[in-house]
Structure formats: C-alpha cells, structure tokens
Design an enzyme around this catalytic site. Sequence first.
Site, PDB file in Angstrom:
ATOM      1  N   HIS A  19       0.832  -1.206   0.000  1.00 61.61           N
ATOM      2  CA  HIS A  19       0.000   0.000   0.000  1.00 61.61           C
ATOM      3  C   HIS A  19       0.867   1.256   0.000  1.00 61.61           C
ATOM      4  O   HIS A  19       1.579   1.524   0.968  1.00 61.61           O
ATOM      5  CB  HIS A  19      -0.870  -0.046   1.261  1.00 61.61           C
ATOM      6  CG  HIS A  19      -1.814   1.080   1.406  1.00 61.61           C
ATOM      7  ND1 HIS A  19      -1.797   1.909   2.507  1.00 61.61           N
ATOM      8  CD2 HIS A  19      -2.809   1.524   0.615  1.00 61.61           C
ATOM      9  CE1 HIS A  19      -2.769   2.798   2.398  1.00 61.61           C
ATOM     10  NE2 HIS A  19      -3.393   2.592   1.254  1.00 61.61           N
ATOM     11  N   GLU A  76       0.964  -0.571  -4.788  1.00 58.26           N
ATOM     12  CA  GLU A  76      -0.153   0.357  -4.995  1.00 58.26           C
ATOM     13  C   GLU A  76       0.382   1.785  -4.953  1.00 58.26           C
ATOM     14  O   GLU A  76       1.339   2.078  -4.213  1.00 58.26           O
ATOM     15  CB  GLU A  76      -1.183   0.149  -3.875  1.00 58.26           C
ATOM     16  CG  GLU A  76      -2.520   0.829  -4.113  1.00 58.26           C
ATOM     17  CD  GLU A  76      -2.765   2.088  -3.317  1.00 58.26           C
ATOM     18  OE1 GLU A  76      -3.859   2.658  -3.429  1.00 58.26           O
ATOM     19  OE2 GLU A  76      -1.856   2.525  -2.573  1.00 58.26           O
ATOM     20  N   ASP A  79      -0.899   6.249  -5.671  1.00 54.32           N
ATOM     21  CA  ASP A  79      -1.981   7.228  -5.812  1.00 54.32           C
ATOM     22  C   ASP A  79      -1.576   8.303  -6.804  1.00 54.32           C
ATOM     23  O   ASP A  79      -0.527   8.940  -6.635  1.00 54.32           O
ATOM     24  CB  ASP A  79      -2.258   7.889  -4.452  1.00 54.32           C
ATOM     25  CG  ASP A  79      -2.663   6.875  -3.401  1.00 54.32           C
ATOM     26  OD1 ASP A  79      -3.637   6.151  -3.617  1.00 54.32           O
ATOM     27  OD2 ASP A  79      -1.987   6.821  -2.352  1.00 54.32           O
ATOM     28  N   HIS A 119      -0.867  10.985  -2.057  1.00 54.64           N
ATOM     29  CA  HIS A 119      -2.130  10.485  -1.505  1.00 54.64           C
ATOM     30  C   HIS A 119      -3.111  11.609  -1.205  1.00 54.64           C
ATOM     31  O   HIS A 119      -4.279  11.561  -1.574  1.00 54.64           O
ATOM     32  CB  HIS A 119      -1.880   9.672  -0.237  1.00 54.64           C
ATOM     33  CG  HIS A 119      -3.156   9.217   0.398  1.00 54.64           C
ATOM     34  ND1 HIS A 119      -3.829   9.974   1.346  1.00 54.64           N
ATOM     35  CD2 HIS A 119      -3.907   8.115   0.196  1.00 54.64           C
ATOM     36  CE1 HIS A 119      -4.936   9.347   1.700  1.00 54.64           C
ATOM     37  NE2 HIS A 119      -5.015   8.207   1.020  1.00 54.64           N
ATOM     38  N   GLU A 133      -4.181   3.717  -8.249  1.00 47.89           N
ATOM     39  CA  GLU A 133      -5.408   4.414  -7.835  1.00 47.89           C
ATOM     40  C   GLU A 133      -5.423   5.830  -8.399  1.00 47.89           C
ATOM     41  O   GLU A 133      -4.475   6.605  -8.212  1.00 47.89           O
ATOM     42  CB  GLU A 133      -5.521   4.477  -6.307  1.00 47.89           C
ATOM     43  CG  GLU A 133      -6.790   5.230  -5.908  1.00 47.89           C
ATOM     44  CD  GLU A 133      -7.013   5.359  -4.406  1.00 47.89           C
ATOM     45  OE1 GLU A 133      -6.250   4.753  -3.620  1.00 47.89           O
ATOM     46  OE2 GLU A 133      -7.957   6.075  -4.032  1.00 47.89           O
TER      47      GLU A 133
HETATM   48  O1  G3P Z   1      -5.733   0.549  -2.211  1.00 54.82           O
HETATM   49  C1  G3P Z   1      -6.642   0.858  -1.225  1.00 54.82           C
HETATM   50  C2  G3P Z   1      -6.384   2.148  -0.535  1.00 54.82           C
HETATM   51  O2  G3P Z   1      -5.239   2.751  -1.068  1.00 54.82           O
HETATM   52  C3  G3P Z   1      -7.491   3.105  -0.586  1.00 54.82           C
HETATM   53  O3  G3P Z   1      -7.397   4.065   0.401  1.00 54.82           O
HETATM   54  O4  G3P Z   1      -6.924   6.288   1.231  1.00 54.82           O
HETATM   55  O5  G3P Z   1      -5.150   4.600   1.294  1.00 54.82           O
HETATM   56  O6  G3P Z   1      -5.808   5.603  -0.855  1.00 54.82           O
HETATM   57  P1  G3P Z   1      -6.255   5.181   0.515  1.00 54.82           P
HETATM   58 CA    CA Z   2      -4.469   4.439  -2.459  1.00 53.94          CA
END
Ligand code: G3P
Ligand code: CA
Length: 272
Positions: free
Chosen positions: A38, A65, A67, A80, A148
């Site tokens: 993450h 993962e 953002d 993020h 994401e």
């Molecule tokens: O991948 C799931 C997660 O990243 C979603 O929440 O807020 O950490 O981007 P957040």
């Molecule tokens: Ca995320």
Amino acid sequence: MCRSSRTLIVAVLMTVLAALPVGPTAAARRDGIANVAHRGASAHAPENTIGAFRLAARMGADLFELDVRETRDHALVLMHDTTLARTTDVESVYPERAPWRVSDFTLKEIRRLDAGSWFGSAFKGARVPTLREALRAMRRTGLGLLLEIKAPHLYPGIERRTALELRRSWEGPLVVQSFDWDAMRAFHGLMPEVPVGLLGTPPAGELPGLASFAVQINPPYRDLTPGYVRAIHAHGMQVFTWTADDPVVMRRLAAYRVDGIITNRPDVLARL
Ligand code: G3P
Ligand code: CA
C-alpha cells in the site's frame, strides 16, 4: 463483467504469482492471495516514493499500490492527499502558498520538495515522483501495479492522461482502481483491456451492474464478511481489501478467501 476483463485479471495474478521466487512469498502464492504493498512498503519508507516501491519488491510484495493526482500543468504525480502538506516540506519551501493543493503547483515547483524527511532523516531528499518515473523504475521488477486515480473530479481529463502514460511506460500486470466508480466506468471505455477495481463497499444488489465493467471490488477490511466476499465472487469479481497490517487480521481475511490483501507491511504478509 466482460469475459475479456475477467480473463485478463486472472492472467495478471497468474503472471505475477508464477514469477515469484520460492521463499517467504510462497505461502501467499499457495493461498492464492496477492500481497499488495500500500503506497509501497509504507510502514518502512515514505509512501508513494520510488524507494518505498523498491523496498516492497525486496520484501516480497506481488504488486505495489500508488496514488495518482495532477499538477497545475497537468503532470501526473504520486501523492495520496489533496495537499502536499503532510508528506513534503512544502510549508517551509512555499510558506505563502497555503493550502498547498497539488493542483496549485507546477511540476517544476513540486520537484523542489523533499518527500522523505517527514518520515525520517534517512529518507531526506526523496522526491515526489511523476507517474512516468515510478513506472519506469518498477517495470522490470516483476511486480504488478495497482494504480489508484485519486479524486478524478478535481482533475478533469486525468483518466485519459493516465491511460496515455500507461500505454507509454508500463508493460506489466496492472489493475486501475478509484473510489469514483463513474470515473472507472469511463476508464474502462478508454482502456477496456485493463482490469478495473472499485474502492468501497457497494450493496450486494449493485454487484451485477458493477460487474459489467469492473473486475474487482476493493472494500476496507472492516466491511468484509465471508458472505459478502462470496457474493462478489459469485459475480465473477475479485476482492482486494485494505489496509491490513496485523497478522491476526490477515489470517482472518485469508479465511474469508479474499484475493488480495493491501498492506503497509508486505514483509509481514509475506512471512505468513
Ligand atoms: O488501495 C486501497 C487504498 O489505497 C485506498 O485508500 O486512502 O489509502 O488511498 P487510501
Ligand atoms: Ca491508495
């Protein structure tokens, strides 16, 4: 869900898992659970930096993962939050520019920021990467990418620009996800060959409609029950759940038969 999307996501996971070396990740592979780092290995390195992604690879993650947001001059960068304040030194570099929204800064301005010191002095000098820099740094590591798109309503056109960058710079396994399901429906139209994930917990009654374009439903783990996971599977989709760092929770989610666990501690999941 279209058959080609379902086939692709299975191929994604099989490719990633088949490429894994024997070792700590073997247990996760036997269970068929993808280990998703993450924001990178973000318990150990500053989130959404290339260092965190590389560390995730060394810790046995199957996917990383990240953002994506957009700067004022439409560069795709990894961040993020809506603002740069929490994870960079923007407040001291640009004290007059509150509230320090990503969309108020150019890429050149963001390049001056330190995205590592807030996490620890050992990470001083880490930069906010562009999406292209992250993709190019990671594309030969064998890791898959869970990308994401953050708050697409703030960045009109971000779906199209992300699709262009993925075509140009990424060759490996890939899933694109967002909390904005309409944006994901639009992205599916742009890149139907790429599996799409929906963040959140849609009511079971909505799953048939969502399965027409999504291949994953990705809820917070606290929302999950074994029955909900079964309902998602019954509609031909997968479940990647977040953000689980406790091995007790990870084992429970494995018993629910989730397909992926998104964790800040890919090393912990790899050891299970
Ligand atoms: O991948 C799931 C997660 O990243 C979603 O929440 O807020 O950490 O981007 P957040
Ligand atoms: Ca995320």
